[in-house]
Write a protein that holds these residues in place. Sequence first.
Motif, mmCIF file in Angstrom:
data_model
loop_
_atom_site.group_PDB
_atom_site.id
_atom_site.type_symbol
_atom_site.label_atom_id
_atom_site.label_comp_id
_atom_site.label_asym_id
_atom_site.label_seq_id
_atom_site.Cartn_x
_atom_site.Cartn_y
_atom_site.Cartn_z
ATOM 1 N N ASP A 243 17.773 -35.816 1.678
ATOM 2 C CA ASP A 243 16.960 -37.029 1.648
ATOM 3 C C ASP A 243 15.646 -36.757 2.361
ATOM 4 N N LYS A 244 14.603 -37.465 1.955
ATOM 5 C CA LYS A 244 13.317 -37.249 2.597
ATOM 6 C C LYS A 244 12.831 -38.527 3.256
ATOM 7 N N ARG A 245 12.038 -38.344 4.294
ATOM 8 C CA ARG A 245 11.456 -39.472 5.010
ATOM 9 C C ARG A 245 10.053 -39.723 4.473
ATOM 10 N N VAL A 246 9.768 -40.965 4.124
ATOM 11 C CA VAL A 246 8.439 -41.330 3.654
ATOM 12 C C VAL A 246 7.830 -42.339 4.626
ATOM 13 N N TYR A 247 6.515 -42.335 4.688
ATOM 14 C CA TYR A 247 5.779 -43.156 5.648
ATOM 15 C C TYR A 247 4.828 -44.083 4.916
ATOM 16 N N LYS B 115 4.978 -44.657 16.844
ATOM 17 C CA LYS B 115 5.093 -45.161 18.211
ATOM 18 C C LYS B 115 4.054 -46.237 18.498
ATOM 19 N N ALA B 116 2.866 -46.075 17.902
ATOM 20 C CA ALA B 116 1.786 -47.044 18.098
ATOM 21 C C ALA B 116 1.973 -48.297 17.252
ATOM 22 N N GLY B 117 2.911 -48.255 16.289
ATOM 23 C CA GLY B 117 3.091 -49.392 15.396
ATOM 24 C C GLY B 117 2.156 -49.373 14.212
ATOM 25 N N TYR B 118 1.463 -48.258 14.000
ATOM 26 C CA TYR B 118 0.502 -48.147 12.905
ATOM 27 C C TYR B 118 1.152 -47.662 11.606
ATOM 28 N N ALA B 119 2.321 -47.073 11.692
ATOM 29 C CA ALA B 119 3.033 -46.582 10.511
ATOM 30 C C ALA B 119 4.517 -46.856 10.674
ATOM 31 N N ALA B 120 5.206 -46.951 9.543
ATOM 32 C CA ALA B 120 6.661 -47.134 9.535
ATOM 33 C C ALA B 120 7.231 -46.150 8.515
ATOM 34 N N SER B 121 8.495 -45.786 8.701
ATOM 35 C CA SER B 121 9.103 -44.808 7.802
ATOM 36 C C SER B 121 10.487 -45.260 7.372
ATOM 37 N N ARG B 122 10.967 -44.645 6.311
ATOM 38 C CA ARG B 122 12.331 -44.884 5.843
ATOM 39 C C ARG B 122 12.800 -43.625 5.120
ATOM 40 N N MET B 123 14.103 -43.469 5.008
ATOM 41 C CA MET B 123 14.679 -42.340 4.302
ATOM 42 C C MET B 123 14.865 -42.715 2.835
ATOM 43 N N VAL B 124 14.552 -41.797 1.953
ATOM 44 C CA VAL B 124 14.684 -42.017 0.516
ATOM 45 C C VAL B 124 15.685 -41.005 -0.027
ATOM 46 N N ALA B 125 16.690 -41.495 -0.733
ATOM 47 C CA ALA B 125 17.709 -40.611 -1.293
ATOM 48 C C ALA B 125 17.108 -39.744 -2.390
ATOM 49 N N GLN B 126 17.538 -38.490 -2.411
ATOM 50 C CA GLN B 126 17.077 -37.542 -3.417
ATOM 51 C C GLN B 126 18.225 -37.186 -4.349
ATOM 52 N N GLU B 127 17.967 -36.340 -5.319
ATOM 53 C CA GLU B 127 18.995 -35.927 -6.250
ATOM 54 C C GLU B 127 20.119 -35.205 -5.517
ATOM 55 N N THR B 128 21.279 -35.176 -6.118
ATOM 56 C CA THR B 128 22.444 -34.518 -5.518
ATOM 57 C C THR B 128 22.107 -33.068 -5.157
ATOM 58 N N GLY B 129 22.480 -32.699 -3.953
ATOM 59 C CA GLY B 129 22.230 -31.339 -3.496
ATOM 60 C C GLY B 129 20.895 -31.157 -2.826
ATOM 61 N N THR B 130 20.082 -32.213 -2.803
ATOM 62 C CA THR B 130 18.769 -32.157 -2.158
ATOM 63 C C THR B 130 18.766 -33.086 -0.962
ATOM 64 N N SER C 267 5.429 -38.630 2.032
ATOM 65 C CA SER C 267 6.159 -37.757 2.949
ATOM 66 C C SER C 267 5.161 -36.864 3.676
ATOM 67 N N GLY C 268 5.643 -36.132 4.668
ATOM 68 C CA GLY C 268 4.775 -35.184 5.349
ATOM 69 C C GLY C 268 4.224 -34.151 4.384
ATOM 70 N N TYR C 269 5.068 -33.722 3.436
ATOM 71 C CA TYR C 269 4.623 -32.765 2.420
ATOM 72 C C TYR C 269 3.519 -33.361 1.558
ATOM 73 N N ASP C 270 3.681 -34.624 1.159
ATOM 74 C CA ASP C 270 2.649 -35.297 0.362
ATOM 75 C C ASP C 270 1.329 -35.359 1.124
ATOM 76 N N LEU C 271 1.410 -35.698 2.406
ATOM 77 C CA LEU C 271 0.201 -35.818 3.218
ATOM 78 C C LEU C 271 -0.520 -34.477 3.328
#
Length: 207
Positions: free
Chosen positions: A86-90, A69-84, A36-40
Amino acid sequence: MADETAAATPGGAARRALPATGWAVLGLLSFGEELSGYDLKKWSDRSLRFFYWSPSFSQIYSELKRLEKAGYAASRMVAQETGTRDKRVYRITGEGMDAVRRWARETPVDPPVLKHGPMLRLWLGHLLEPRQMRELLLRQQEFAEGMRLGAEADAAAAQEEEAWAYPTLTLKWAERYYASERDLAAAMLKDIETLDAPGTTGTDRTP
């Protein structure tokens, strides 16, 4: 700063130019994990900041958009625990891996540029009181030792990950670099004492 225009490679394929921040973010993704952006940001604070710089959150997210946009990375949404939320990971794409590998192998390496605040103040030491100069050098010692300890700790943690063998070596380089900065500041303190010794004057020296 490089723009987003495509540049032709010798093989005829087009590759997109990226700023240094973009290559740094893509390089972090090249270790093969979905982040995720936070991980990075966390990873850059534990490695890049010791020898280059650590991009801000806004820079990281801006570059992630550019990389997608350049095609160098792709992302998807990952479900989190209830009440949190979802986060996007790359993750890096095959095209992205080819691009960052080519950049690391073929792009000329810029020589390091030294912009050293304490050295600049030392150069203007004739305008400072001796006490101020000593305090500045003592702060530089403390800063360098703090960075050395940080690099040492992060190098020890990185050793646990087999994929981080080269980042670990880079952190060891950073550890040695900041040790030398600490020792150089100590040597400068001794040199200042020599300048302040009886029979020497500092106010009439020219650069």
